[in-house]
Design a protein around this motif. Structure first.
Motif, PDB file in Angstrom:
ATOM      1  N   GLN A 769       0.812  -1.213   0.000  1.00  0.00           N
ATOM      2  CA  GLN A 769       0.000   0.000   0.000  1.00  0.00           C
ATOM      3  C   GLN A 769       0.847   1.265   0.000  1.00  0.00           C
ATOM      4  OE1 GLN A 769      -2.680   0.317   3.308  1.00  0.00           O
ATOM      5  NE2 GLN A 769      -3.657   2.181   2.556  1.00  0.00           N
ATOM      6  N   TRP A 777      -1.959   6.325  -2.079  1.00  0.00           N
ATOM      7  CA  TRP A 777      -2.016   6.271  -0.614  1.00  0.00           C
ATOM      8  C   TRP A 777      -2.125   7.678  -0.026  1.00  0.00           C
ATOM      9  CZ3 TRP A 777       2.380   6.096   3.333  1.00  0.00           C
ATOM     10  CH2 TRP A 777       1.872   5.848   4.607  1.00  0.00           C
ATOM     11  N   ASN A 822      -5.493   0.231  -1.341  1.00  0.00           N
ATOM     12  CA  ASN A 822      -5.951   1.543  -0.872  1.00  0.00           C
ATOM     13  C   ASN A 822      -7.465   1.663  -0.929  1.00  0.00           C
ATOM     14  OD1 ASN A 822      -3.642   3.635  -0.317  1.00  0.00           O
ATOM     15  ND2 ASN A 822      -2.933   2.411  -2.046  1.00  0.00           N
ATOM     16  N   ASP A 825      -8.805  -0.224   1.956  1.00  0.00           N
ATOM     17  CA  ASP A 825      -8.561   0.545   3.180  1.00  0.00           C
ATOM     18  C   ASP A 825      -9.597   1.651   3.334  1.00  0.00           C
ATOM     19  OD1 ASP A 825      -7.395   1.630   5.438  1.00  0.00           O
ATOM     20  OD2 ASP A 825      -5.926   2.790   4.322  1.00  0.00           O
ATOM     21  N   HIS A 828     -12.875   0.053   4.231  1.00  0.00           N
ATOM     22  CA  HIS A 828     -12.838  -0.444   5.608  1.00  0.00           C
ATOM     23  C   HIS A 828     -13.114   0.671   6.606  1.00  0.00           C
ATOM     24  CE1 HIS A 828     -11.664  -2.920   9.020  1.00  0.00           C
ATOM     25  NE2 HIS A 828     -10.820  -1.963   9.393  1.00  0.00           N
ATOM     26  N   SER A 829     -12.615   1.859   6.306  1.00  0.00           N
ATOM     27  CA  SER A 829     -12.863   3.015   7.181  1.00  0.00           C
ATOM     28  C   SER A 829     -14.019   3.855   6.654  1.00  0.00           C
ATOM     29  CB  SER A 829     -11.596   3.874   7.266  1.00  0.00           C
ATOM     30  OG  SER A 829     -11.239   4.372   5.986  1.00  0.00           O
TER      31      SER A 829
END
Length: 1373
Positions: A769, A777, A822, A825, A828-829
């Protein structure tokens, strides 16, 4: 003739090598005439649309009020229907605002409102809705159509009063405008009452005594409507600013509530007056003829649609900077246009009414009563004509009172014009938000022209200390930061040409610019040095040598002379070269030594972000005394007119004292990016206008030749046309590419962004990542922190793309896993990101989940497509074709696990060619199948045709990129390679974290050094014994150049040679140089500690010393690294005989360019050139560098010659400037030291974040093991998901279409049914429909984005810098 002689002398070069490289794009920019013509056409079109839509909107409302009038000839049933349509006209804009505000509250951001503020605003909105409802639903049906047209002008009365009270005029005399407006409106109301008094007393047909009540109600209702724009004068007067600022935070929620309240008030007025008071609404009678329904719905649609269109086109007119021609003029003349159009229709069409008596106006109006029962007459025309006959025109006694009505209309119209006089001088910035153009988002469809004028924001702010403050653009500073890694000469040429173009566009930084910005250029070169194994000396490598040659060449192209101010600086991270560009802006080369600082792009970004945002930001906020420079007599281009001799960078840094971090921008570039200044300014506009935008990127165009480049051209085009625009419109762009992106300083300095960006990867997922896609990122961190990333399609940049199959696969091997990591990620958030980022909604998160799922299922989808190709081409059964189609991917998967990467790429290339043939055959087979079926209206045919049509339309909407459609077929046949084989290759090789591009042979690089060129030649001749002789010769040349400055240079060299054996012994005891990652940073620091100490002592001991002689002595005795002298010698070539003449000529011309003394200038050039020839012609050769004594003698001779010429021409005032030009021409490149504070900053930065990473063998093995484990998990997940999809499809095929299938009727192209049915599998149809829906959504987003891109481009072209060519060039042309 004199001009021609001037031009010829300018081009004269006395050398055998006068030829130079002129890169594409170095020519001077000019305004493109086609764009100017296009801009005027767009402005004319928008103005016509504003006027026509306003006329239709206003005319439609007048038609509905006439049809619903109690005096109309329509039946009561029809009148109540038209009244209901009139209610719909009032409700429609409130409904649109409700939906838009609800969307923003639900999916953007929601701020709890202040109940007191919201109560006040909602109360005002209810009063406005009450006034509008009474005026439109109660009063206007009682009046004739002309009175209804004129009476609406009175809604500006409150705005006039507030302008008078708050004194909002810049010039005191302009207060006469609102005073006249108020007097004209009151006069109009008086004339209205007088007109109706005459009508009643003269017994005009249809006028009753109760009309006086309606006149009074109309005045009261107009006053209530005028409350609608109370906020405009208030916001311009500094009154209630706290409440208005607070209201802006939760305005969306207020609109949700207020729009509902307005609808309730409209419904209440309708029910109370028409149902309970008049009792003319019978619910049982709502049964209408088709003709009545058509008339009512058509007029309602016209009024609602064109009201919204008028509002939108009005906003567009302001945004494209065509306020007067396309906004103010058409809106102000909407009323007269409606009146003129109505009169024309009345005069031309009234005679065609069947049965009408046209002998006189009185007989004509009397005959209209009998026409209501005849169906041959047009209903709308009949009612409008009858309404006009209700005026004094049909009076049997006097017709002169009709002039009262005409005067009323004139007074009302002039009252509106004088109240909104400021609109004609409305100043608009290049890019404006709608909230900065108009105070309210809601428009009044009943008074669309008045609503637009009164809602236009008054941009006059009064304060206690000054009379007015103009809303100017804030200044900003832009740092252009390019990272280089083994770029070629041509690639370096592109980036430097772009930077010099920007320097020419910006001009002298001491002068103001239309775009209000300053900039600096920084180029960070990775792996800039090499250590010679034989001599153990550090030199710049061949890439830095090329870079130096490129900057000299580009400087010559733009100025026809050598660089003037050049500084060579040793730094803790390697070295720095500093240049002053032709117009005075700064250019820096940061040369990174991989033994002192970390390699790779992310660490270069951290390096310049901490330097520019951290260190420079701290310095400007905590100013310190500027220390003495090594050469206090040095002047720069930007200080020619000033008294200061400070270096330019201090002057540039001081500008940041008044510039906030929000207006400090970082332009991230690659070392091969090519762009024009307009592309940068368009990105600056986005960040300057929208404070929540943390980054913005442009349209990236890949360049190069070959099939791989063709594939990428269409891939980039589709990605930007559809995917990036959809991300921009529905949420936020996920990746702003590092080759051309603008970042906001405050966004990068925000919590959890830059600090986290410095994290060193330690786990397997972090390696993927963080380091494989650093730009993605960084954007992920910005999004998670609440910043928005945008895309501007008009900002074009060009960068080299991989031209070889291997390089392309290695590049995408990095990009693919990083993109997936990414995105996962961010998903996920998602909950936290949605709360923090107003641009990202849960719906957008769902959209990204769908796109990620589609990409994960890409290999299976491609495999099934290949199976379909087998079916079409080879007529194989469905189940067997699926089995055959999955064999090659499984085979390649095994190859990737067993073979080396180069072998994998070779096999992928072979399979790609085979797949391409199959896809091409499939393409023609699908076309053949459609021909055999006799129709394309099949799932496959529709999908193929719709895709081709969509891409064609998309390309047409991008006219400058339309040629990209040619590469569409190449992209189609390469789909298996790009979405199947490449995916497998990327996943299986996920554990390889090297870049795989621009790799070179380190052994070869170490042997190619700048200082041992003769040594190489001697080795080829087998003269190894003469190595020392060559070095001594080189040292002897060095002595010759510096003997006048430092007579002790031999002692210094001897000391250096005495220290070398110890250094070499240390090197022999140290680890192998080739394995730079295993070198300990502590060891490197110890190796250079002694030398650094000497540098510090020599560089900073002179800071506290005020004696110039002592300062010069210390400067002469400073020691430098071995790489400094060869670089200095390269720039000393400007002092050769031939170069010096050219530099002097151009320097004189530049110095006197704005003094309007061309004759004196050319005489100086000619005489000083003769002086140079006289002093040097027989003493030195054309390529010889002048010694210091020769330079001193030449400078004296030139100054004396210049003084005599200026004295003869009585131009002594120019003598100082000419002397400075001579001094600049003869000055040698300077070798300098960093200040103590900056040196300490770099030391600490290296120690904390950028020291070379030292990984022991055990850690490397552990990371490799984790990466392979991660690789295995990712491959397993992909494999299982895709296998399940393929297996499901396989079993559906095996069961048979007769059992499980969806039957779709086969339709011929003419729309008739064939009676046959096509059977389609449910999964295939579902996936096909899902993909089609995704494309349609992206296509709609593209349409929306194209419109606003057009607006931005037109607005930019209207404010673009005026390019004035040089006089000599224009005269010759």
């Amino acid at each position: 003739m004199q001009r021609l002689l001037k031009f010829v002398k300018k081009k004269e070069i006395d050398t055998w090598d006068p030829f130079q490289l002129n890169p594409i794009g170095a020519e001077k920019e000019e305004k493109r005439r086609c764009f100017e013509l296009f801009q005027h056409l767009v402005a004319a079109f928008v103005g016509i649309m504003v006027l026509s839509s306003a006329v239709i909107s206003k005319g439609s409302l007048l038609v509905l009020s006439t049809l619903s009038s109690p005096t109309s000839t329509r039946t009561s049933k029809e009148r109540q229907y038209y009244m209901l349509m009139l209610v719909g006209c009032l409700v429609m804009p409130n409904l649109l605002v409700f939906l838009k505000s609800l969307w923003k509250c639900a999916f953007k951001n929601f701020v709890p409102p202040n109940m007191r503020t919201m109560g006040i605003v909602c109360g005002i909105e209810c009063l406005v809705s009450l006034g509008t409802s009474i005026l439109v639903l109660v009063v206007m049906p009682q009046f004739d159509v002309l009175t209804n047209l004129f009476i609406s002008g009175g809604v500006c009365m409150l705005s006039s009063v507030l302008q008078i009270v708050f004194r909002l005029q810049r010039e005191n005399w302009k207060i006469i405008f609102p005073i006249c407006s108020l007097m004209l409106v009151l006069t109009g109301y008086f004339l209205l009452g007088a007109d109706y008094y005459v009508r009643v007393t003269s017994f005009v047909s249809g006028q009753e005594d109760d009309c006086y009540w309606y006149v009074g109600i109309a005045v009261f209702a107009s006053f209530l409507v005028s409350l609608n724009w109370w906020e405009n004068p208030v916001q311009a007067s500094n009154n209630m600013q706290e409440m208005l600022a607070e209201l802006d935070t939760f305005r969306d929620f207020v609109f949700v509530i207020s729009s509902l309240l307005r609808v309730v008030v409209i419904a209440a007025v309708y029910l109370i007056y028409h149902v309970w008071i008049q009792e003319n609404i019978v619910w049982a009678d709502f049964d209408f003829t088709p003709k009545t329904l058509d008339i009512g719905l058509t007029v309602l649609f016209l009024q609602a649609f064109f009201s919204a269109a008028c509002h939108w086109f009005g906003v567009v007119a302001c945004k494209i900077h065509s306020v007067r021609m396309s906004f103010a003029f058409p809106v102000c003349f909407t009323g007269p246009a409606v009146l003129i159009l109505g009169m024309i229709l009345f005069l031309t069409q009234s005679q065609y009414l069947a049965g009408a008596d046209t002998t006189s106006i009185i007989d004509f109006c009397s005959s209209l009563v009998d026409l209501s029962t005849k169906n041959t007459s047009t209903v709308v025309m009949l009612e409008l004509t009858k309404s006009i006959c209700r005026t004094s025109l049909s009076s049997h006694y006097w017709t002169w009172p009709f002039s009262l009505l005409a005067l009323e209309g004139i007074c009302m119209w002039l009252g509106l014009i004088t109240c909104t006089y400021y609109v004609w001088n409305f100043k608009v910035q290049r890019i404006e938000r709608t909230t900065e153009l108009f105070v309210r988002r809601l428009y009044e469809s009943a008074f669309i022209d008045l609503s637009l004028l009164l809602n236009t924001k008054m941009k006059v702010v009064q304060t206690r200390n000054q009379e007015s403050v103009v809303d100017d653009v804030e200044n900003c500073v832009i740092y252009l930061c390019a990272t280089m890694w083994h770029e070629t000469y041509d690639e370096m040429l592109k980036i430097l040409t772009s930077m010099f173009r920007l320097d020419r566009y910006r001009g002298d930084p001491k002068e103001e610019h239309k775009d209000v910005f300053d900039f600096e250029c920084h180029i960070f070169v990775d792996d800039a040095f090499m250590i010679d194994k034989e001599t153990d000396k550090k030199f710049i490598n061949e890439y830095v040598t090329d870079l130096i040659h490129v900057v000299i060449e580009v400087y010559r192209v733009f100025t026809n002379k050598e660089p003037d101010d050049v500084s060579i600086i040793e730094t803790p991270y390697g070295g720095r070269l500093m240049f002053v560009m032709p117009e005075g802006n700064m250019l820096y080369f940061h040369l990174k030594d991989k033994q002192l600082i970390r390699n790779k792009k992310r660490w270069s970004q951290i390096m310049y972000l901490y330097y520019l945002l951290g260190w420079k930001g701290y310095i400007v906020k905590n100013p310190q005394k500027i220390t003495r420079q090594n050469n206090p007599c040095r002047a720069s281009l930007i200080s020619l007119d000033g008294e200061s001799f400070l270096l330019p960078q201090h002057d540039n840094d001081s500008k940041r004292k008044h510039i906030s971090d929000d207006n400090t921008y970082i332009m991230a570039l690659d070392g091969d990016t090519d762009f024009h200044p307009a592309a940068l300014i368009l990105l600056v506009d986005r960040l300057r206008k929208y404070c929540n935008v943390g980054a913005a990127c442009g349209r990236i165009h890949p360049t190069g030749m070959g099939p791989m480049v063709w594939y990428q051209k269409f891939e980039y085009a589709v990605g930007h046309w559809l995917q990036k625009t959809a991300e921009h419109v529905f949420g936020s762009v996920l990746c702003s590419p590092g080759c051309f992106s603008l970042f906001r300083g405050s966004a990068l300095m925000d919590d959890n962004v830059l600090k986290r960006y410095t994290t060193t990867a330690t786990r397997a997922s972090e390696y993927v990542q963080y380091d494989q896609g650093e730009d993605r990122w960084l954007c992920t961190l910005l999004l998670q922190q609440g910043w928005r990333v945008e895309y501007n399609a008009a900002s074009d940049a060009y960068t080299n793309s991989p031209q070889e199959f291997k390089e392309f696969y290695n590049q995408r091997r990095r990009w693919g896993p990083s993109t997936l990591a990414n995105t996962l990620d961010l998903l996920h958030s998602g909950n936290e990101t949605v709360k923090r980022n107003s641009s990202i909604s849960r719906l957008y998160i769902f959209y990204q989940i769908f796109t990620v799922s589609s990409s994960i299922l890409g290999p299976a989808s491609v495999s099934l497509m290949i199976a379909g190709a087998f079916q079409f081409v080879f007529q194989i059964e469905g189940t067997l074709s699926i089995i055959i189609s999955v064999i090659p991917p499984i085979f390649y998967l095994l190859i990737c696990f067993l073979a080396k990467p180069n072998t994998q790429i070779t096999i992928a290339a072979i399979m790609s060619v085979l797949y391409a043939f199959l896809m091409l055959a499939s393409f023609f087979a699908i076309i053949g199948d459609m021909a055999m079926q006799g129709t394309f209206i099949t799932p496959t045919g529709l999908f193929l045709v719709s895709m081709a049509a969509m891409y064609l339309v998309t390309a047409i909407l991008h006219p400058q990129e339309f040629s990209m459609i040619i590469y569409g077929l190449m992209y189609f046949i390469c789909i298996p390679s790009g979405y199947l084989l490449l995916t497998i290759y990327s996943l299986v090789n996920m554990h390889i974290v090297t870049w795989g591009t621009r790799e070179t042979n380190k052994e070869k690089e170490q042997k190619k050094t700048q200082n041992v060129l003769c040594d190489r030649n001697c080795k080829l001749c087998c003269w190894d014994m003469k190595l020392q002789v060559t070095q001594e010769t080189d040292n002897l040349m060095l002595q010759q150049l510096q003997q006048a400055v430092n007579p002790n240079i031999q002692v210094t060299q001897q000391v250096v040679h005495e220290q070398k054996p110890n250094t070499k012994e240390e090197k022999n005891n140290a680890p192998n140089e080739e394995n730079s990652e295993e070198i300990s940073p502590e060891l490197l620091d110890r190796k250079r500690a002694k030398k650094d100490l000497e540098y510090d002592t020599s560089a900073y001991s002179s800071i506290e010393d005020d004696n110039d002689d002592n300062h010069d002595d210390e400067d002469d005795n400073m020691l430098y690294d071995d790489w400094v002298q060869p670089v200095k010698e390269e720039f000393l070539k400007k002092l050769t005989y031939s170069n010096l003449k050219r530099n002097l000529q151009e320097q004189i011309r530049y110095t006197l360019r704005n003094k309007n003394q061309e004759d004196v200038c050319e005489e100086l050039v000619m005489m000083l050139t003769d002086t140079v020839n006289g002093e040097l012609k027989d003493k030195v050769g054309p390529e010889d560098v002048l010694s210091d004594s020769q330079l001193e003698e030449l400078q004296y001779a030139l100054n004396e010659a210049a003084r005599r010429i200026l004295k003869t021409n009585r131009m002594e005032r120019l003598e100082r400037r000419v002397k400075r030009a001579v001094e600049k021409t003869l000055i040698a490149p300077q070798v300098e030291k960093l200040t103590e504070d900056e040196h300490d900053f770099w030391k600490k930065l290296l120690e904390r974040y950028l020291a070379p990473i030292v990984d022991d063998k055990a850690h490397k093995e552990e990371v490799t093991r984790e990466l392979k484990s991660l690789r295995n998990k990712a491959v397993f997940l992909y494999f299982i998901v895709n296998v399940l999809w393929i297996v499901a499809t396989f079993f559906l095929q095996a069961i048979g279409n007769d059992v499980i299938s969806i039957k779709i009727e086969k339709i011929w192209p003419n729309g008739t049914s064939s009676g046959e049915y096509l059977k389609v599998e449910p999964l295939s149809l579902m996936f096909l429909l899902s993909f089609a829906v995704l494309l349609v959504v992206q296509f709609l987003a593209m349409l929306y984005h194209r419109v606003y891109t057009l607006i931005h481009v037109v607005s930019y072209r209207s404010t673009e810098k005026d390019y004035i060519p040089k006089d000599e060039v224009s005269d010759l042309c």
